[in-house]
Design an enzyme around this catalytic site. Structure first.
Site, PDB file in Angstrom:
ATOM      1  N   SER A   1      33.950 -27.913 -52.767  1.00  0.00           N
ATOM      2  CA  SER A   1      34.184 -26.970 -50.629  1.00  0.00           C
ATOM      3  C   SER A   1      33.704 -26.216 -51.693  1.00  0.00           C
ATOM      4  O   SER A   1      33.055 -25.290 -49.872  1.00  0.00           O
ATOM      5  CB  SER A   1      35.604 -27.354 -50.294  1.00  0.00           C
ATOM      6  OG  SER A   1      36.464 -26.643 -50.784  1.00  0.00           O
TER       7      SER A   1
ATOM      8  N   SER B   1      37.835 -26.649 -55.615  1.00  0.00           N
ATOM      9  CA  SER B   1      37.020 -26.318 -54.580  1.00  0.00           C
ATOM     10  C   SER B   1      35.782 -25.054 -56.061  1.00  0.00           C
ATOM     11  O   SER B   1      34.954 -24.803 -55.025  1.00  0.00           O
ATOM     12  CB  SER B   1      37.429 -26.025 -53.417  1.00  0.00           C
ATOM     13  OG  SER B   1      37.674 -27.408 -52.713  1.00  0.00           O
TER      14      SER B   1
ATOM     15  N   LYS C   1      33.037 -17.169 -48.856  1.00  0.00           N
ATOM     16  CA  LYS C   1      33.098 -18.131 -48.519  1.00  0.00           C
ATOM     17  C   LYS C   1      33.660 -18.437 -47.069  1.00  0.00           C
ATOM     18  O   LYS C   1      34.818 -17.461 -46.806  1.00  0.00           O
ATOM     19  CB  LYS C   1      34.054 -19.455 -49.546  1.00  0.00           C
ATOM     20  CG  LYS C   1      34.855 -20.139 -49.287  1.00  0.00           C
ATOM     21  CD  LYS C   1      35.641 -21.708 -49.885  1.00  0.00           C
ATOM     22  CE  LYS C   1      35.702 -22.962 -49.816  1.00  0.00           C
ATOM     23  NZ  LYS C   1      36.479 -23.917 -50.692  1.00  0.00           N
TER      24      LYS C   1
END
Lengths: 94, 483
Positions: free
Chosen positions: B150, B174, B75
């Site tokens: 997310s 997330s 990420k």
């Protein structure tokens, strides 16, 4: 509904500008979010107020080598020798 | 999609070299990423260099770990020295870190191959993957739907066959929400189990790093590679490896189910969860009905605390030392305000405003202090529930993946986190496990929650469920690498 004055004060505290912002839409959004957040006021909880959230592993505050100034400055848009260049405080111009 | 074990078998058996494997993933990523928008940046050169090193180790019989040679996606809120780390924000679009995040060091040292940096909601603020400065991520199972946020990029890349596993961060769901929407396993470890040093902070008392993977065993292997204690994160306590503890059995276990979760589920999710419950009973678990009255306050409590911490954490972005910088300004104060307004997206600005409001004099007690009190009460309710059961079961999200651009209001969007955020408030481990599909073929996830450091408990239950259902809920999107 949050007033324009309150919104301006809030933006100032948050270091955000309202220039170019659809202020009415933002005020409506913030108002509805605050109404949603305010559901916490309905809750009745009987707990000591200052219970610690958790334990931290604190280390000794010992001076140790850090990153070289040149590396720290790699992402700076403006620099002078080993200093960051900031804008003038007050007045006009850089 | 292939599991880590399958990839390792091919590598160890000499069917394929790590370079060939990495090239195949890179080719697939270059071909399919325009449709998915899972990667913000593909790090081809670094990946191939690491692949050659993995091949050299394997040739000498010196593979470093079970992850050696396995390609993954990181990420983009996780710092990688010398590789741009954007947090999916205009604010950091050109930011090149001068140090590595602890977990990136651990994964690199385990021999895993980073293919690139994953798309995400800007500063991890979002539940759909649509607030990224670099555009929304699509769901590989249906490109008109969101991947979930997310950690949208890591989930879409794994489900889309563009990486074997992904690393996300989970502040209020997330890791678990995109795993649920993309039909994958997503593990949010206990707060403190994984170091966050070098991870760009959102809500520091809630943030935790976790793997998104094809199956429970993969999630366990990735967790084990990252769970070392780190003196550089004062909340890090580390964890024992969980892989040796996986039993793959729930026989004799008590699984708690809170009534309140069942009141928020959409019909297809309810049906899938009820079916899963029956399967757990069939495998020898006992279902314990429970009550979780504080659930109704968890979302507001979570958003008050997360936004307060975000307002504080994001105070550092002033354009002076790094990051986006406004072009023209009258003075320093104007410069900082313009930099932040132009550099942050709409949702980030909204959350900073909310966080500033709840921390301001006059509102601090009514909002922030009250939320802290409720947080403790929520944690206590979880403790009471765990006196009656070994783990908890419920839905991960009340619905399946939303259509892109669904036009939800901010408050409607926040409801996506209703089943996941309470776990972050209590610091508990939880994971999403695929358990069904809706009428459109979109995946449904169930959530397993364990007591603190109960990762092996929930991973064992997930493994038992996967074995019982024999991969029924593991669906290929048809995209990605074909080996």
């Amino acid at each position: 509904m949050i007033s324009l004055d309150e919104l301006k004060k809030l933006a100032n505290l948050a270091k955000l500008s309202l220039e170019g912002e659809d202020v009415d839409a933002l005020a409506a959004d913030i108002t509805s979010i605050l109404e949603f957040a305010n559901t916490v006021s309905e809750a009745v909880v009987d707990l000591p107020k200052d219970e610690a959230a958790g334990a931290y592993n604190l280390r000794e505050d010992v001076v140790a080598p850090s990153y070289p100034a040149e590396e720290i400055l790699l992402n700076a848009a403006e620099k002078l020798d080993t200093y960051f260049v900031a804008r003038k405080i007050g007045g006009t111009g850089a | 999609m292939m599991t880590i074990k399958e990839i390792r078998k091919r590598l160890d058996g000499g069917d394929i070299s790590c370079r060939e494997l990495t090239e195949a993933f890179l080719d697939a990523a270059k071909r399919d990423n325009p449709a998915l928008n899972a990667y913000i940046r593909i790090t081809e050169e670094e990946a191939l260099r690491a692949a050659d090193a993995a091949d050299a180790r394997r040739a000498k019989g010196e593979a470093l770990s079970p992850l050696d040679g396995v390609p993954f996606i990181l990420k983009d809120n996780i710092n990688t020295k010398g590789i741009t780390t954007t947090c999916a924000s205009k604010m950091l679009a050109n930011y090149v870190p001068i140090f590595d995040a602890f977990i990136w060091e651990k994964l690199r040292d385990s021999g895993a191959i980073m293919l690139g940096k994953g798309n995400m909601d800007e500063f991890a603020m979002g539940s759909t993957g649509e607030t990224s400065y670099f555009g929304a991520t699509s769901n590989p199972h249906n490109l008109d739907h969101v991947a979930g946020g997310s950690s949208s990029g890591p989930a879409a890349a794994v489900a889309g066959g563009l990486a074997v596993f992904g690393i996300g961060s989970d502040t209020g769901g997330s890791v678990r929400i995109p795993a649920s929407f993309c039909g994958l396993v997503g593990l949010k470890p206990t707060y403190g189990a994984i170091s966050r040093r070098g991870v760009i902070a959102y809500g520091s008392s809630l943030d935790q790093i976790g793997p998104i993977a094809v199956c429970a065993e993969d999630a366990a292997l990735v967790f084990d590679a990252m769970c070392e204690k780190d003196p550089g994160d004062m909340t890090s306590v580390g964890s024992e490896p969980v892989t040796p503890k996986l039993t793959g059995s729930v026989a004799g276990k008590k699984i708690g189910m809170a009534r309140e979760f069942f009141e928020v589920m959409s019909p297809p999710v309810r049906e899938a969860i009820e079916r899963a419950v029956k399967l757990f009973e069939k495998m020898g678990a006992t279902i314990v009905p429970l009550e979780f009255p504080m659930l109704r306050y968890t979302l507001s409590t979570y958003y008050i605390i997360a936004c307060a911490e975000a307002a504080s954490n994001l105070g550092r972005f002033d354009g002076l030392r790094y990051g986006y910088r406004a072009e023209s300004a009258a003075d320093l104060d104007d410069f900082i305000c313009r930099t932040r307004t132009e550099g942050f997206g709409k949702e980030v600005r909204r959350r900073i405003l909310l966080g500033t409001y709840v921390l301001s004099a006059g509102y601090y007690d009514a909002y922030y202090n009250k939320a802290q009190l409720l947080r403790r009460a929520i944690k206590n309710e979880f403790s009471e529930m765990f006196k009656k059961c070994d783990l908890l079961l419920g839905p991960t999200v009340a619905t399946t993946a939303l259509q892109k651009g669904s036009g939800l209001t901010p408050v409607e969007m926040y409801q996506t986190d209703i089943c996941t955020s309470s776990v972050n408030l209590a610091g508990l481990p939880a994971m999403s496990v695929p358990c069904g599909f809706d009428e459109k073929g979109l995946p449904i996830g169930l959530q397993l929650v364990g007591p603190h450091f109960g990762e092996s408990e929930i991973l064992s239950a997930a493994l038992a469920f996967e074995r019982e259902t024999a991969g029924e809920f593991l669906k290929s999107s048809g995209m990605g690498v074909k080996l």
